[in-house]
Design a protein around this motif. Sequence first.
Motif, mmCIF file in Angstrom:
data_model
loop_
_atom_site.group_PDB
_atom_site.id
_atom_site.type_symbol
_atom_site.label_atom_id
_atom_site.label_comp_id
_atom_site.label_asym_id
_atom_site.label_seq_id
_atom_site.Cartn_x
_atom_site.Cartn_y
_atom_site.Cartn_z
ATOM 1 N N ASN A 187 18.051 -1.427 -5.585
ATOM 2 C CA ASN A 187 18.875 -1.996 -4.511
ATOM 3 C C ASN A 187 18.832 -1.113 -3.266
ATOM 4 O OD1 ASN A 187 19.625 -4.088 -6.212
ATOM 5 N ND2 ASN A 187 21.462 -3.018 -6.942
ATOM 6 N N LEU A 188 18.892 0.202 -3.469
ATOM 7 C CA LEU A 188 18.857 1.109 -2.320
ATOM 8 C C LEU A 188 17.506 1.058 -1.613
ATOM 9 C CD1 LEU A 188 20.069 3.339 -0.589
ATOM 10 C CD2 LEU A 188 19.342 4.993 -2.317
ATOM 11 N N LYS A 189 16.430 1.032 -2.370
ATOM 12 C CA LYS A 189 15.097 1.017 -1.749
ATOM 13 C C LYS A 189 14.848 -0.287 -1.005
ATOM 14 C CE LYS A 189 12.791 4.385 -4.725
ATOM 15 N NZ LYS A 189 12.463 5.292 -3.614
ATOM 16 N N VAL A 190 15.293 -1.409 -1.554
ATOM 17 C CA VAL A 190 15.154 -2.680 -0.839
ATOM 18 C C VAL A 190 15.954 -2.647 0.463
ATOM 19 C CG1 VAL A 190 15.673 -5.142 -0.949
ATOM 20 C CG2 VAL A 190 14.641 -4.005 -2.907
ATOM 21 N N THR A 191 17.138 -2.046 0.422
ATOM 22 C CA THR A 191 17.947 -1.922 1.634
ATOM 23 C C THR A 191 17.254 -1.058 2.685
ATOM 24 O OG1 THR A 191 19.957 -2.139 0.296
ATOM 25 C CG2 THR A 191 20.201 -1.246 2.515
ATOM 26 N N LEU A 192 16.610 0.019 2.247
ATOM 27 C CA LEU A 192 15.899 0.890 3.191
ATOM 28 C C LEU A 192 14.728 0.159 3.845
ATOM 29 C CD1 LEU A 192 15.833 4.289 1.234
ATOM 30 C CD2 LEU A 192 17.293 3.650 3.164
ATOM 31 N N VAL A 193 13.985 -0.612 3.062
ATOM 32 C CA VAL A 193 12.852 -1.356 3.621
ATOM 33 C C VAL A 193 13.331 -2.390 4.638
ATOM 34 C CG1 VAL A 193 10.984 -2.958 3.080
ATOM 35 C CG2 VAL A 193 11.374 -0.966 1.627
ATOM 36 N N VAL A 229 7.530 0.650 1.320
ATOM 37 C CA VAL A 229 7.207 -0.503 0.475
ATOM 38 C C VAL A 229 6.580 -0.040 -0.845
ATOM 39 C CG1 VAL A 229 5.789 -2.574 0.300
ATOM 40 C CG2 VAL A 229 6.998 -2.082 2.420
ATOM 41 N N LEU A 230 5.658 0.915 -0.791
ATOM 42 C CA LEU A 230 5.052 1.429 -2.028
ATOM 43 C C LEU A 230 6.096 2.087 -2.923
ATOM 44 C CD1 LEU A 230 1.687 2.963 -0.760
ATOM 45 C CD2 LEU A 230 2.038 0.831 -2.003
ATOM 46 N N SER A 231 7.022 2.823 -2.322
ATOM 47 C CA SER A 231 8.077 3.446 -3.118
ATOM 48 C C SER A 231 8.959 2.395 -3.783
ATOM 49 C CB SER A 231 8.912 4.363 -2.222
ATOM 50 O OG SER A 231 9.973 4.940 -2.942
ATOM 51 N N MET A 232 9.262 1.309 -3.065
ATOM 52 C CA MET A 232 10.077 0.238 -3.647
ATOM 53 C C MET A 232 9.353 -0.440 -4.809
ATOM 54 S SD MET A 232 11.397 -3.244 -1.785
ATOM 55 C CE MET A 232 9.693 -3.822 -1.691
ATOM 56 N N VAL A 233 8.072 -0.750 -4.629
ATOM 57 C CA VAL A 233 7.304 -1.403 -5.694
ATOM 58 C C VAL A 233 7.184 -0.482 -6.908
ATOM 59 C CG1 VAL A 233 5.026 -2.312 -6.289
ATOM 60 C CG2 VAL A 233 6.037 -2.846 -4.072
ATOM 61 N N THR A 234 6.968 0.810 -6.665
ATOM 62 C CA THR A 234 6.879 1.759 -7.776
ATOM 63 C C THR A 234 8.181 1.810 -8.566
ATOM 64 O OG1 THR A 234 5.311 3.095 -6.521
ATOM 65 C CG2 THR A 234 6.409 4.149 -8.371
ATOM 66 N N SER A 235 9.303 1.817 -7.866
ATOM 67 C CA SER A 235 10.597 1.859 -8.554
ATOM 68 C C SER A 235 10.832 0.603 -9.378
ATOM 69 C CB SER A 235 11.710 2.031 -7.520
ATOM 70 O OG SER A 235 12.974 2.057 -8.138
ATOM 71 N N ILE A 236 10.428 -0.551 -8.868
ATOM 72 C CA ILE A 236 10.601 -1.794 -9.629
ATOM 73 C C ILE A 236 9.746 -1.773 -10.896
ATOM 74 C CG2 ILE A 236 10.213 -4.286 -9.540
ATOM 75 C CD1 ILE A 236 10.937 -4.205 -6.592
ATOM 76 N N ILE A 237 8.511 -1.284 -10.788
ATOM 77 C CA ILE A 237 7.631 -1.210 -11.962
ATOM 78 C C ILE A 237 8.191 -0.248 -13.007
ATOM 79 C CG2 ILE A 237 5.339 -0.494 -12.737
ATOM 80 C CD1 ILE A 237 4.225 -1.516 -10.114
ATOM 81 N N LEU A 238 8.731 0.876 -12.561
ATOM 82 C CA LEU A 238 9.311 1.832 -13.516
ATOM 83 C C LEU A 238 10.525 1.233 -14.215
ATOM 84 C CD1 LEU A 238 9.066 5.190 -11.526
ATOM 85 C CD2 LEU A 238 7.593 4.382 -13.375
ATOM 86 N N THR A 239 11.325 0.486 -13.491
ATOM 87 C CA THR A 239 12.477 -0.170 -14.127
ATOM 88 C C THR A 239 12.023 -1.173 -15.174
ATOM 89 O OG1 THR A 239 13.739 0.081 -12.066
ATOM 90 C CG2 THR A 239 14.563 -1.499 -13.666
ATOM 91 N N ARG A 240 10.948 -1.875 -14.884
ATOM 92 C CA ARG A 240 10.392 -2.818 -15.853
ATOM 93 C C ARG A 240 9.888 -2.094 -17.104
ATOM 94 N NH1 ARG A 240 10.102 -7.629 -18.353
ATOM 95 N NH2 ARG A 240 8.008 -7.931 -19.237
#
Length: 387
Positions: A187-193, A229-240
């Motif tokens: 949520n925080l990373k999406v907000t930053l983007v 954007v890369l940091s956000m995608v990486t965080s989503i993949i790690l959560t998965r």
Amino acid sequence: MQMSSRVKVNMMWNDPGLAWNKNTSNATAIMLPVDKIWTPGLILDNAIDITVHPYKNDVLVLRNGIVDHAVVLFISVSCEINLFTYPFVSGDCPVAINGWNQNDCGLTLKYTYSNISMSGSEQSGEWLTENVEITQDSESKNRTYLSVTLSINPFSAVVTLILPSVLIMLADLVSFALPVQGGERNNLKVTLVLSFTMFLIILNDHLSSGTSCSPLLHYHFCFCLVSLVLSMVTSIILTRLTLDDSILPCKCSKIIKTQNASLGKVEADAGVIATTKSTDLGLEVASLQKIVNFLENMELKEQVANSNEAFVDRLDKICFCFFLFIDIIYIIIVVIVTRTDICQPKKMIIFDKEDYYPDFWYVGSSVYIDNTYNNTYYDTDNDFYIY
């Protein structure tokens, strides 16, 4: 770029037709209307717009024919200033004020080098006027121009452009301290983007641009957006990966169906135990064995989940180190690029090419002037030079 300024030019010239002797009058000087006598015209070779007004309606004429006059020029000139290192920019803007001159025929404006000064406001918005000096043109003869040194006050641009992007990138790095599980980091990373995207949209019309090359600040914003954007995608993949050992969503649905079937089977087994408790002890033992097996499977799955979380935590630390390393390398590259002159604008031709002196130019029916021989005259009819 375009620079607008107000220039006052004090001019003095000798007009023999206005001179007089003591027999005519004992006056040493007189005042004459500016529109009744001849006054020299000034031109600006690199002017975009120019308006000329006499400073006063009268001119001072001395006995020996010296005329003292002043004009005020409201000018706009074009400048070629390198904006690659914006907002840390400094450059020169030429103001080519001269008298009309065509092939060494016309007026020659001679500057007084010791009598140039700046007056009034030295700051126009974010730009500062540091110095004004006379410069001799290296390509055209008898041509000089005013070189105005300009610089930008970087405080406003640093606060409104550079500092927000740096703070957003810093917040993105700090967000790696949040746990991968739960989704708070995502949520925080999406907000930053989204915040950085809105920041770029708002400042799109305010970003400076150069003619030769774009400012380095544009590339900085591009790097920041891609990194976020890369940091956000990486965080989503790690959560998965904390929930499953695969990033494909179809496998998760199969696992959920399998778990639901197992739970339904356990409930059925529990119902069988309740109904057969008093009748058949063997069936009860079998049912208890199934429950034990189910609990063992749950414990095994919990161990697998803990193993996935440990693996994801290691990946998370590697990703943090990777993004931190990329940011450090980026800062080093920016410092090196800003210290080197890799983007320099071409020198502007501020004077008309017709004003340049050719080696030969036509004078009469048979006489040419040869500038390569110190203005010697060559008569084609008689075939000889005239010195």
